[in-house]
Design an enzyme around this catalytic site. Structure first.
Site, PDB file in Angstrom:
ATOM      1  N   PRO A  29     -99.750  48.115  27.575  1.00  0.00           N
ATOM      2  CA  PRO A  29    -100.348  48.550  26.303  1.00  0.00           C
ATOM      3  C   PRO A  29     -99.514  49.632  25.639  1.00  0.00           C
ATOM      4  O   PRO A  29     -98.859  50.433  26.316  1.00  0.00           O
ATOM      5  CB  PRO A  29    -101.723  49.089  26.720  1.00  0.00           C
ATOM      6  CG  PRO A  29    -101.563  49.472  28.153  1.00  0.00           C
ATOM      7  CD  PRO A  29    -100.582  48.496  28.738  1.00  0.00           C
ATOM      8  N   ASP A  30     -99.527  49.639  24.310  1.00  0.00           N
ATOM      9  CA  ASP A  30     -98.847  50.709  23.590  1.00  0.00           C
ATOM     10  C   ASP A  30     -99.809  51.879  23.415  1.00  0.00           C
ATOM     11  O   ASP A  30    -100.827  51.973  24.088  1.00  0.00           O
ATOM     12  CB  ASP A  30     -98.277  50.214  22.257  1.00  0.00           C
ATOM     13  CG  ASP A  30     -99.378  49.762  21.287  1.00  0.00           C
ATOM     14  OD1 ASP A  30    -100.576  49.935  21.595  1.00  0.00           O
ATOM     15  OD2 ASP A  30     -99.032  49.239  20.221  1.00  0.00           O
ATOM     16  N   PHE A  31     -99.492  52.782  22.502  1.00  0.00           N
ATOM     17  CA  PHE A  31    -100.277  54.004  22.368  1.00  0.00           C
ATOM     18  C   PHE A  31    -101.164  54.018  21.133  1.00  0.00           C
ATOM     19  O   PHE A  31    -102.331  54.384  21.201  1.00  0.00           O
ATOM     20  CB  PHE A  31     -99.336  55.224  22.340  1.00  0.00           C
ATOM     21  CG  PHE A  31     -98.625  55.437  23.640  1.00  0.00           C
ATOM     22  CD1 PHE A  31     -99.174  56.223  24.640  1.00  0.00           C
ATOM     23  CD2 PHE A  31     -97.410  54.826  23.877  1.00  0.00           C
ATOM     24  CE1 PHE A  31     -98.525  56.413  25.846  1.00  0.00           C
ATOM     25  CE2 PHE A  31     -96.743  55.001  25.080  1.00  0.00           C
ATOM     26  CZ  PHE A  31     -97.301  55.793  26.056  1.00  0.00           C
ATOM     27  N   ARG A  32    -100.620  53.611  19.990  1.00  0.00           N
ATOM     28  CA  ARG A  32    -101.299  53.898  18.726  1.00  0.00           C
ATOM     29  C   ARG A  32    -101.912  52.690  18.020  1.00  0.00           C
ATOM     30  O   ARG A  32    -102.524  52.852  16.979  1.00  0.00           O
ATOM     31  CB  ARG A  32    -100.316  54.603  17.769  1.00  0.00           C
ATOM     32  CG  ARG A  32     -99.960  55.998  18.239  1.00  0.00           C
ATOM     33  CD  ARG A  32     -98.874  56.658  17.414  1.00  0.00           C
ATOM     34  NE  ARG A  32     -98.698  58.031  17.844  1.00  0.00           N
ATOM     35  CZ  ARG A  32     -97.981  58.398  18.911  1.00  0.00           C
ATOM     36  NH1 ARG A  32     -97.381  57.481  19.630  1.00  0.00           N
ATOM     37  NH2 ARG A  32     -97.875  59.666  19.249  1.00  0.00           N
ATOM     38  N   ASN A 100     -89.383  54.097  26.087  1.00  0.00           N
ATOM     39  CA  ASN A 100     -90.214  53.579  27.169  1.00  0.00           C
ATOM     40  C   ASN A 100     -89.777  54.115  28.518  1.00  0.00           C
ATOM     41  O   ASN A 100     -88.613  54.472  28.723  1.00  0.00           O
ATOM     42  CB  ASN A 100     -90.183  52.054  27.171  1.00  0.00           C
ATOM     43  CG  ASN A 100     -90.821  51.468  25.927  1.00  0.00           C
ATOM     44  OD1 ASN A 100     -91.589  52.152  25.245  1.00  0.00           O
ATOM     45  ND2 ASN A 100     -90.509  50.225  25.605  1.00  0.00           N
ATOM     46  N   ASP A 102     -90.706  52.319  31.464  1.00  0.00           N
ATOM     47  CA  ASP A 102     -91.065  51.254  32.404  1.00  0.00           C
ATOM     48  C   ASP A 102     -89.894  50.619  33.140  1.00  0.00           C
ATOM     49  O   ASP A 102     -90.093  49.866  34.091  1.00  0.00           O
ATOM     50  CB  ASP A 102     -91.873  50.161  31.687  1.00  0.00           C
ATOM     51  CG  ASP A 102     -91.200  49.672  30.411  1.00  0.00           C
ATOM     52  OD1 ASP A 102     -89.976  49.420  30.423  1.00  0.00           O
ATOM     53  OD2 ASP A 102     -91.907  49.547  29.383  1.00  0.00           O
ATOM     54  N   HIS A 117     -87.459  59.333  27.230  1.00  0.00           N
ATOM     55  CA  HIS A 117     -88.652  59.926  27.837  1.00  0.00           C
ATOM     56  C   HIS A 117     -88.690  59.752  29.350  1.00  0.00           C
ATOM     57  O   HIS A 117     -89.741  59.927  29.969  1.00  0.00           O
ATOM     58  CB  HIS A 117     -89.912  59.349  27.185  1.00  0.00           C
ATOM     59  CG  HIS A 117     -90.025  59.690  25.737  1.00  0.00           C
ATOM     60  ND1 HIS A 117     -90.681  58.886  24.817  1.00  0.00           N
ATOM     61  CD2 HIS A 117     -89.537  60.739  25.031  1.00  0.00           C
ATOM     62  CE1 HIS A 117     -90.603  59.445  23.617  1.00  0.00           C
ATOM     63  NE2 HIS A 117     -89.907  60.556  23.728  1.00  0.00           N
ATOM     64  N   CYS A 148     -91.389  68.414  52.461  1.00  0.00           N
ATOM     65  CA  CYS A 148     -91.309  69.878  52.471  1.00  0.00           C
ATOM     66  C   CYS A 148     -92.587  70.528  51.954  1.00  0.00           C
ATOM     67  O   CYS A 148     -92.721  71.749  51.990  1.00  0.00           O
ATOM     68  CB  CYS A 148     -90.110  70.349  51.638  1.00  0.00           C
ATOM     69  SG  CYS A 148     -90.381  70.303  49.842  1.00  0.00           S
ATOM     70  N   THR A 186     -91.598  50.283  17.463  1.00  0.00           N
ATOM     71  CA  THR A 186     -91.921  51.706  17.434  1.00  0.00           C
ATOM     72  C   THR A 186     -92.413  52.101  16.057  1.00  0.00           C
ATOM     73  O   THR A 186     -91.893  51.646  15.038  1.00  0.00           O
ATOM     74  CB  THR A 186     -90.700  52.576  17.813  1.00  0.00           C
ATOM     75  OG1 THR A 186     -91.035  53.955  17.615  1.00  0.00           O
ATOM     76  CG2 THR A 186     -89.472  52.234  16.985  1.00  0.00           C
ATOM     77  N   ILE A 226     -91.634  41.568  18.388  1.00  0.00           N
ATOM     78  CA  ILE A 226     -90.245  41.835  18.721  1.00  0.00           C
ATOM     79  C   ILE A 226     -89.678  40.817  19.719  1.00  0.00           C
ATOM     80  O   ILE A 226     -88.540  40.361  19.586  1.00  0.00           O
ATOM     81  CB  ILE A 226     -90.093  43.282  19.249  1.00  0.00           C
ATOM     82  CG1 ILE A 226     -88.642  43.618  19.538  1.00  0.00           C
ATOM     83  CG2 ILE A 226     -90.943  43.523  20.472  1.00  0.00           C
ATOM     84  CD1 ILE A 226     -87.807  43.829  18.327  1.00  0.00           C
TER      85      ILE A 226
END
Length: 236
Positions: A29-32, A100, A102, A117, A148, A186, A226
């Protein structure tokens, strides 16, 4: 499509600049968009849950959200990823600049991928710096920890964190040197990533389902999926 094919045919140094929409056809899924991550209901807003301060203050909740919504190991490259890898192999495409995390461009065979990112596939201990793959995070109960004792943090850029200056510099150089920049999947709403297009000197193609701030500057604008669009390209 004929116009896109002609532009690709005439170009010798293509750069692809992509976002979350590139991977939606792989089931991520995308964000917006209407069904995107930011439209879903959580105890905190999603943009808060992927912030540095939330990671520090609420690590248990951060990792629960991260594992469920940000990591998609079942996803496979779609025709967009595959065609970009073919264009690179043919010597037409010099770099993929992606927002992305991924790793699907690399899974498809792309070698020159600049991940603005970061990536879910790279993780490091915050105390000793030891590297861990993605399974050290997704398979761990609760907060993943190094041998550790330090917390294993994904190498993804959270809100309130800066982008890697080296990756930014390389992205600027690639976009400035390109004779064709293809923007795909995008909304160009996230900065400083979206500002990289200010360095473009070559022609511009925009392939996106919804409008973007650079549509008026585009030599070619395609409001289409796309994967379907790039997948139909012939590599010559």
């Amino acid at each position: 499509m004929a116009d896109l094919q002609q532009l690709v045919r005439e170009s010798k140094r293509i750069v692809f600049f992509g976002g979350a929409g590139v991977s939606t056809e792989s089931g991520i899924p995308d964000f917006r968009s209407a069904d995107g991550l930011y439209r879903q209901k959580y105890p905190y807003p999603p943009e808060v849950m992927v912030s540095h301060s939330f990671f520090v203050d609420h690590p248990e909740e951060f990792f629960a959200f991260y594992r469920e919504k940000m990591v998609h190991l079942e996803a496979k490259p779609n025709p967009a990823h595959e065609k970009l890898a073919q264009l690179e192999a043919a010597g037409k495409l010099s770099a993929v600049v992606t927002q992305n995390i991924d790793g699907l461009h690399q899974a498809a065979g792309s070698r020159r991928v600049l991940e603005l990112h970061g990536s879910v596939h790279r993780n490091h201990c915050m105390r000793c710096g030891r590297f861990y793959d993605v399974h050290a995070v997704v398979d761990a109960p609760g907060v993943p920890r190094c041998s550790c004792g330090g917390i294993i943090k994904p190498d993804v850029v959270l809100y309130e964190e800066s982008l890697d200056s080296g990756v930014l510099t390389q992205s600027v150089q690639e976009i400035a040197a390109a004779d064709l920049v293809i923007v795909g999947g995008t909304s160009l709403a996230v900065y400083p990533a979206a500002g990289l297009l200010d360095y473009r000197r070559g022609k511009l193609v925009v392939i996106n389902r919804s409008p973007t701030p650079v549509d008026a500057q585009a030599d070619l604008l395609l409001q289409a999926p796309i994967g379907e669009t790039l997948g139909a390209l012939a590599v010559e």
